[in-house]
Every structure is written in C-alpha cells, then in structure tokens.
Write a protein that holds these residues in place. Sequence first.
Motif, mmCIF file in Angstrom:
data_model
loop_
_atom_site.group_PDB
_atom_site.id
_atom_site.type_symbol
_atom_site.label_atom_id
_atom_site.label_comp_id
_atom_site.label_asym_id
_atom_site.label_seq_id
_atom_site.Cartn_x
_atom_site.Cartn_y
_atom_site.Cartn_z
ATOM 1 N N VAL A 94 0.864 -1.460 -0.014
ATOM 2 C CA VAL A 94 -0.391 -0.022 0.305
ATOM 3 C C VAL A 94 0.972 0.845 0.201
ATOM 4 O O VAL A 94 2.087 0.836 0.409
ATOM 5 N N THR A 95 0.543 2.326 -0.606
ATOM 6 C CA THR A 95 1.279 3.771 -0.667
ATOM 7 C C THR A 95 0.230 4.321 0.829
ATOM 8 O O THR A 95 -1.058 4.971 0.201
ATOM 9 N N PHE A 96 1.215 5.119 1.180
ATOM 10 C CA PHE A 96 0.851 6.181 2.436
ATOM 11 C C PHE A 96 1.046 7.907 2.004
ATOM 12 O O PHE A 96 2.352 7.702 1.992
ATOM 13 N N VAL A 97 0.577 8.216 2.238
ATOM 14 C CA VAL A 97 0.541 10.052 1.745
ATOM 15 C C VAL A 97 -0.297 10.388 2.603
ATOM 16 O O VAL A 97 -0.696 10.757 3.437
ATOM 17 N N LEU A 98 0.481 12.115 2.518
ATOM 18 C CA LEU A 98 0.146 12.921 3.351
ATOM 19 C C LEU A 98 -0.407 14.013 2.007
ATOM 20 O O LEU A 98 0.203 14.517 1.736
ATOM 21 N N SER A 99 -1.102 15.396 2.747
ATOM 22 C CA SER A 99 -1.866 15.725 1.957
ATOM 23 C C SER A 99 -0.288 16.762 1.507
ATOM 24 O O SER A 99 0.745 17.082 1.998
ATOM 25 N N ARG A 143 -4.723 -1.157 8.912
ATOM 26 C CA ARG A 143 -4.591 -0.579 9.724
ATOM 27 C C ARG A 143 -3.120 -0.091 10.601
ATOM 28 O O ARG A 143 -3.031 1.255 10.628
ATOM 29 N N ALA A 144 -2.012 -0.987 9.263
ATOM 30 C CA ALA A 144 -0.399 0.069 10.004
ATOM 31 C C ALA A 144 -0.334 1.308 9.212
ATOM 32 O O ALA A 144 0.113 2.080 9.600
ATOM 33 N N CYS A 145 -1.569 2.362 8.267
ATOM 34 C CA CYS A 145 -1.409 3.118 7.406
ATOM 35 C C CYS A 145 -2.768 4.117 8.814
ATOM 36 O O CYS A 145 -2.533 5.092 9.341
ATOM 37 N N LEU A 146 -4.033 3.712 9.455
ATOM 38 C CA LEU A 146 -4.106 3.726 10.368
ATOM 39 C C LEU A 146 -3.458 4.700 11.477
ATOM 40 O O LEU A 146 -3.413 5.673 11.655
ATOM 41 N N SER A 147 -2.694 3.858 12.018
ATOM 42 C CA SER A 147 -1.889 4.012 12.637
ATOM 43 C C SER A 147 -0.686 4.771 12.372
ATOM 44 O O SER A 147 -0.188 5.728 13.572
ATOM 45 N N ARG A 148 0.201 5.023 11.162
ATOM 46 C CA ARG A 148 1.212 5.762 10.940
ATOM 47 C C ARG A 148 0.437 7.300 10.698
ATOM 48 O O ARG A 148 0.723 8.112 11.164
#
Length: 173
Positions: free
Chosen positions: A68-73, A108-113
């Motif tokens: 998965v790819t996790f990004v910020l605004s 869940r890893a993205c939510l934790s991050r």
Amino acid sequence: MTGLLVRRAAAADFAAVARLTVAAYEADGQLKGESGYAVALADVATRAASGEVLVAVDEATGGLLGSVTFVLSGTPYAELCGPGEAEFRMLAVDPAAQGRGTGAALARACLSRAAELGCSAVVICRRDGFAEAGQRLYERLGFVRTPERDWSPLPGVELLGLRLELPVATPVG
C-alpha cells in the motif's frame, strides 16, 4: 493474521511490489483498457519518493503478500486528503494470498502511521463496482462514505470517497 509483518518497502522490494500490484489490479478487472494506470502502479520508486510504500510479508517464508502507499496532504500522490489528513492508495494483495487478513493489516498500518503523525483523519477512494472485499474491509474499519469527495479521473472510472476520523490524542500529564 499471525506470521504477518508490515514494514516499509526497501528498494530491493520495488520490482516485486510492482508485479504484485499490477497483478492484483488485473485480477480484480480494474486495468481493462487502462494501461496508463498499470504504468503508475508499477512505478514504485516514484511512489516511495512521494510517500511511504508499506509491504506485508509472510514471516515464515519472507514472501511478499501485499502493499500500500501512504501519503500526506500536499504530496504528489495525495488525491483526496486535505490539511491534517492522510491518505492511502494502491492497496494490493497478491491474489493467491487474499482472504488472510493482509489488506486489513496494511490498512491498519496506515491508520497507525496517520495517528503517529497527528493526523485528524484518513481518507481513501475506492472504485465503484469493484473490490467488494475492500468495501467490506473499509466498513469494518469505520470508514464512512463522503460523496463530496467522489471523483472521476477518466470517463467511466468513478471513485468513491471514504473518510475515517481518527481519535484525538490526549496529552499526557
């Protein structure tokens, strides 16, 4: 799922992540007539430079099960998230490993991050009419539809917006 480790992808993982992601999207029917998106899915190095690519691996075999790819605004891969929010995209599970909790572990890893970074919410989009298992997963995690964030990157491709409010951290002391 026991025996599953979620970690940040290393450069050595990128080729396998690319193959897995494209295979998962193809298996789900999401790439029919959309070769341009397959190229974007396979460009793991650019995704990793713009956000965090996380992988789920089987601890016993070391085999890659999903990513998965996790990004910020404000980052290049952010499509929906606004200030103070995070987003994850391109969640993919190896078709042979589906049903083992890999997608849930990655989400869940993205939510934790996001919580670690102090984000107020996580937003995502999912393609209308596809990935019913994903829809159930997002509902179980507490995501709610946000129709005002629906959008269409191409004619015939409708993406539905979802949002999960994160608990506000209580200061210690």
